[in-house]
Design a protein around this motif. Structure first.
Motif, mmCIF file in Angstrom:
data_model
loop_
_atom_site.group_PDB
_atom_site.id
_atom_site.type_symbol
_atom_site.label_atom_id
_atom_site.label_comp_id
_atom_site.label_asym_id
_atom_site.label_seq_id
_atom_site.Cartn_x
_atom_site.Cartn_y
_atom_site.Cartn_z
ATOM 1 N N GLU A 231 0.901 7.511 -5.009
ATOM 2 C CA GLU A 231 2.264 7.945 -5.289
ATOM 3 C C GLU A 231 2.646 9.201 -4.518
ATOM 4 O OE1 GLU A 231 4.739 6.771 -7.012
ATOM 5 O OE2 GLU A 231 3.748 4.965 -7.771
ATOM 6 N N VAL A 232 1.650 9.984 -4.095
ATOM 7 C CA VAL A 232 1.944 11.233 -3.403
ATOM 8 C C VAL A 232 2.661 10.989 -2.075
ATOM 9 C CG1 VAL A 232 -0.264 11.346 -2.180
ATOM 10 C CG2 VAL A 232 0.951 13.458 -2.741
ATOM 11 N N PHE A 233 2.565 9.773 -1.533
ATOM 12 C CA PHE A 233 3.281 9.466 -0.294
ATOM 13 C C PHE A 233 4.794 9.550 -0.485
ATOM 14 C CE2 PHE A 233 -0.716 7.672 1.304
ATOM 15 C CZ PHE A 233 -0.653 8.071 2.621
ATOM 16 N N ALA A 234 5.263 9.386 -1.722
ATOM 17 C CA ALA A 234 6.698 9.488 -1.977
ATOM 18 C C ALA A 234 7.215 10.901 -1.720
ATOM 19 C CB ALA A 234 7.006 9.075 -3.416
ATOM 20 N N ASN A 235 6.332 11.895 -1.765
ATOM 21 C CA ASN A 235 6.731 13.286 -1.542
ATOM 22 C C ASN A 235 6.531 13.728 -0.101
ATOM 23 O OD1 ASN A 235 7.219 13.472 -4.337
ATOM 24 N ND2 ASN A 235 5.052 13.961 -4.721
ATOM 25 N N CYS A 236 6.110 12.812 0.757
ATOM 26 C CA CYS A 236 5.821 13.155 2.160
ATOM 27 C C CYS A 236 7.119 13.065 2.960
ATOM 28 C CB CYS A 236 4.763 12.214 2.715
ATOM 29 S SG CYS A 236 4.201 12.641 4.367
ATOM 30 N N THR A 237 7.767 14.199 3.168
ATOM 31 C CA THR A 237 9.085 14.217 3.804
ATOM 32 C C THR A 237 9.020 14.037 5.321
ATOM 33 O OG1 THR A 237 8.999 16.627 3.957
ATOM 34 C CG2 THR A 237 10.026 15.675 2.000
ATOM 35 N N THR A 238 7.854 14.238 5.919
ATOM 36 C CA THR A 238 7.752 14.126 7.380
ATOM 37 C C THR A 238 7.461 12.708 7.843
ATOM 38 O OG1 THR A 238 5.386 14.655 7.330
ATOM 39 C CG2 THR A 238 6.939 16.502 7.557
ATOM 40 N N LEU A 239 7.048 11.831 6.943
ATOM 41 C CA LEU A 239 6.610 10.481 7.309
ATOM 42 C C LEU A 239 7.790 9.656 7.825
ATOM 43 C CD1 LEU A 239 3.919 8.941 7.221
ATOM 44 C CD2 LEU A 239 4.638 7.972 5.042
ATOM 45 N N GLU A 240 7.606 9.007 8.982
ATOM 46 C CA GLU A 240 8.647 8.178 9.586
ATOM 47 C C GLU A 240 8.211 6.730 9.756
ATOM 48 O OE1 GLU A 240 9.716 10.010 13.236
ATOM 49 O OE2 GLU A 240 10.469 11.842 12.305
ATOM 50 N N SER A 241 6.913 6.491 9.917
ATOM 51 C CA SER A 241 6.406 5.135 10.106
ATOM 52 C C SER A 241 5.157 4.963 9.249
ATOM 53 C CB SER A 241 6.080 4.885 11.589
ATOM 54 O OG SER A 241 5.492 3.617 11.766
ATOM 55 N N PHE A 242 5.136 3.878 8.449
ATOM 56 C CA PHE A 242 4.036 3.652 7.511
ATOM 57 C C PHE A 242 3.776 2.159 7.455
ATOM 58 C CE2 PHE A 242 2.331 3.058 3.177
ATOM 59 C CZ PHE A 242 1.288 3.959 3.200
ATOM 60 N N ASN A 243 2.647 1.697 8.012
ATOM 61 C CA ASN A 243 2.333 0.272 8.095
ATOM 62 C C ASN A 243 0.992 -0.005 7.424
ATOM 63 O OD1 ASN A 243 2.022 -2.428 8.729
ATOM 64 N ND2 ASN A 243 2.414 -2.187 10.917
ATOM 65 N N VAL A 244 1.024 -0.753 6.329
ATOM 66 C CA VAL A 244 -0.207 -1.124 5.609
ATOM 67 C C VAL A 244 -0.289 -2.638 5.463
ATOM 68 C CG1 VAL A 244 -0.436 1.058 4.375
ATOM 69 C CG2 VAL A 244 0.988 -0.759 3.404
ATOM 70 N N SER A 245 0.354 -3.366 6.350
ATOM 71 C CA SER A 245 0.390 -4.823 6.233
ATOM 72 C C SER A 245 -0.992 -5.435 6.411
ATOM 73 C CB SER A 245 1.357 -5.409 7.274
ATOM 74 O OG SER A 245 0.959 -5.047 8.585
ATOM 75 N N TYR A 246 -1.176 -6.594 5.793
ATOM 76 C CA TYR A 246 -2.389 -7.399 5.901
ATOM 77 C C TYR A 246 -3.637 -6.611 5.492
ATOM 78 C CZ TYR A 246 0.796 -10.581 8.124
ATOM 79 O OH TYR A 246 1.875 -11.391 8.360
ATOM 80 N N ASN A 247 -3.599 -6.171 4.239
ATOM 81 C CA ASN A 247 -4.749 -5.599 3.564
ATOM 82 C C ASN A 247 -4.899 -6.309 2.224
ATOM 83 O OD1 ASN A 247 -6.035 -3.075 4.984
ATOM 84 N ND2 ASN A 247 -3.826 -2.895 5.373
ATOM 85 N N SER A 248 -5.513 -5.669 1.270
ATOM 86 C CA SER A 248 -5.647 -6.234 -0.085
ATOM 87 C C SER A 248 -5.104 -5.251 -1.105
ATOM 88 C CB SER A 248 -7.118 -6.571 -0.381
ATOM 89 O OG SER A 248 -7.612 -7.525 0.532
ATOM 90 N N LEU A 249 -4.004 -4.621 -0.792
ATOM 91 C CA LEU A 249 -3.411 -3.622 -1.676
ATOM 92 C C LEU A 249 -2.700 -4.292 -2.841
ATOM 93 C CD1 LEU A 249 -1.938 -1.294 1.094
ATOM 94 C CD2 LEU A 249 -4.036 -0.927 -0.214
#
Length: 488
Positions: A220-238
């Motif tokens: 959930e801490v990623f929701a507070n990451c204001t600098t993030l512009e690209s986030f790719n977690v496709s094709y895992n087992s999340l």
């Protein structure tokens, strides 16, 4: 072939034979006199190993041999070269171990060993470079675990390890890499959970963990990451719910999460309803859902229409204001969100100084299809050109309507260093506005010199026999075809 005795006279200091069809080995005589400081061999057909004599070339500071047919092991010794700052050995056929001492090179800033055949594990102390900024080892057939970062990686801002056979988890101490901007770990065999420490890195902008075997929830801490512009977690087992808040998650496409059937929320499938409600209330709940359904759709349509009208109206008004030269209040713009700056080299000023210089309309030096260009004087004496974009290519690379030309400026010019290309120093964004920072060119542009559109520019001069002489065509123009030919 490169002449086998080249450098034997002991005076060779700079050799550039790039982009030819040279074959055969690299001569071991190039650094005989210990004066060689620049060796550029890329884009040829060179074969064989790197001569061990080059690893003892004390003055060497730039070594490029990418895109050849070189093979064998990278020799030890480069770590003891005190002047070495740039090494690119990518797109060859190197194999065997990566030298343990390479991380001891005190001034090495760029190391690219991608697209080789090492088939080994990374050295345990690979992150302990004192000055390294970019480390690229993509598609090298690397195996084993990613070494712990510990107190290393103090200067690294880009790590590329995609397309290997790395296993184990992403080290939790990655949070020690305080300057990290981009990390590429896709197409490996990584497992375990996504470390929450990754989201606490102050300037992290790009994270690609796709095509691995990661499990658990997205922290959930990623929701507070204001600098993030690209986030790719496709094709895992999340699994679990995608964080609901945070600026980046509102802009991502479903493809960033594809291949994780147990993920839900936001733009993905609807998360399951809680099952702890008493069964006796089930009829009432069904009736409430039937009643609330049309109301929800009506409200959604109304809100969407209103927001579209608001956004469209504000963009039209903004564009009209700029076209007519109306001064804009940049203090309000600063309040839209925290400013972040991605620097492509060391800068002697802050993003706040840049924004403050945009208050004065007298400093506008140009206006084009992409935005307005300002002349900005920094407190340290630097003068730069700031292009304020109409759209937001730094924030949303998937938005095709922004134009590929602007995207190319950010993605390509940030890496290119050439005497005939204006240097892109950095990119700033606050979530609403994007700024591109260039070196300032006081003598105008090529169009002005060729066609005499630039006023107040010194006359074009060309050195000829008998000293300097003015060329015909007036001030600010290249009037004769000999000069134009030379420019071309």
């Amino acid at each position: 072939r490169i002449p086998p005795r080249l450098g034997l006279n002991g005076r060779l200091a700079h050799l550039d034979v790039s982009s030819n069809f040279l074959a055969g080995p690299i001569p071991d005589t190039l650094c005989t006199g210990q004066k060689l400081y620049r060796l550029i061999l890329f884009d040829n057909l060179l074969t064989g190993p790197i001569p061990r004599s080059l690893a003892n070339c004390t003055l060497l500071w730039r070594f490029r041999a990418e895109n050849n047919l070189l093979s064998g092991e990278i020799p030890s010794g480069f770590g003891s070269l005190s002047n070495l700052t740039y090494v690119d050995l990518s797109r060859n056929s190197f194999s065997g171990r990566i030298p343990d001492d390479i991380s001891q090179a005190p001034r090495l800033q760029f190391l690219n060993i991608s697209n080789n055949r090492f088939a080994v594990a990374l050295p345990d102390r690979i992150w302990h470079f004192p000055s390294l900024e970019i480390f690229s080892a993509s598609y090298c057939n690397l195996k084993g675990r990613i070494p712990a970062f510990l107190d290393g990686c103090q200067s690294i801002y880009k790590i590329e390890l995609d397309g290997n056979r790395l296993s184990g988890s992403v080290p939790e101490d990655i949070g020690n890499c305080k300057k990290l901007v981009s990390i590429q770990l896709s197409k490996n065999s990584l497992s375990g959970q996504i470390p929450s420490e990754l989201a606490t890195i102050p300037a992290i902008t790009e994270v690609d963990l796709s095509q691995n075997s990661l499990s658990g929830k997205i922290p959930e801490v990623f929701a507070n990451c204001t600098t993030l512009e690209s986030f790719n977690v496709s094709y895992n087992s999340l699994s679990g719910r995608v964080p609901l808040s945070g600026p980046v998650f509102q802009l991502l496409q479903p493809s960033s999460f594809a291949g994780n059937p147990d993920l839900c929320g936001l733009i993905l499938r609807r998360c399951p309803e809680p099952t702890d409600v008493a069964s006796k209330h089930a009829p009432d709940q069904q009736h409430a859902k039937k009643t609330a359904g049309p109301l929800v759709w009506i409200l959604a349509v109304a809100l969407t229409t209103g927001m579209f009208a608001l956004v469209a109206g504000s963009r039209v008004l903004h564009r009209r204001c700029v076209i007519h030269g109306i001064r804009r209040n940049y203090k309000e713009e600063m309040k839209m969100g925290p400013w972040t700056m991605t620097a492509f080299q060391r800068l002697n000023f802050t993003v706040d100084e840049v924004v403050q210089c945009l208050n004065c309309s007298e400093d506008i030096v140009g206006m084009g299809s992409a935005g307005t260009v300002y002349r900005a004087s920094m407190s340290g004496g630097d003068v730069i050109a700031v292009k304020k974009l109409w759209a937001r290519p730094c924030k949303d690379r998937a938005e095709k309507s922004d134009g590929r030309g602007v995207l190319s400026e950010v993605e390509v010019l940030g890496r290119v260093r050439h005497r005939n290309i204006v240097r892109l120093l950095g990119c700033c964004s606050n979530g609403d506005t994007s700024l591109l920072l260039y070196e300032y060119m006081p003598n105008g542009n090529l169009d002005g010199w060729l066609h005499g559109k630039k006023t107040g520019v010194p006359p074009f001069r060309q050195r000829g026999e008998g000293g300097d002489r003015k060329k015909e065509g007036g001030a600010g123009s290249a009037g004769d075809w000999v000069t134009r030919y030379k420019i071309a």
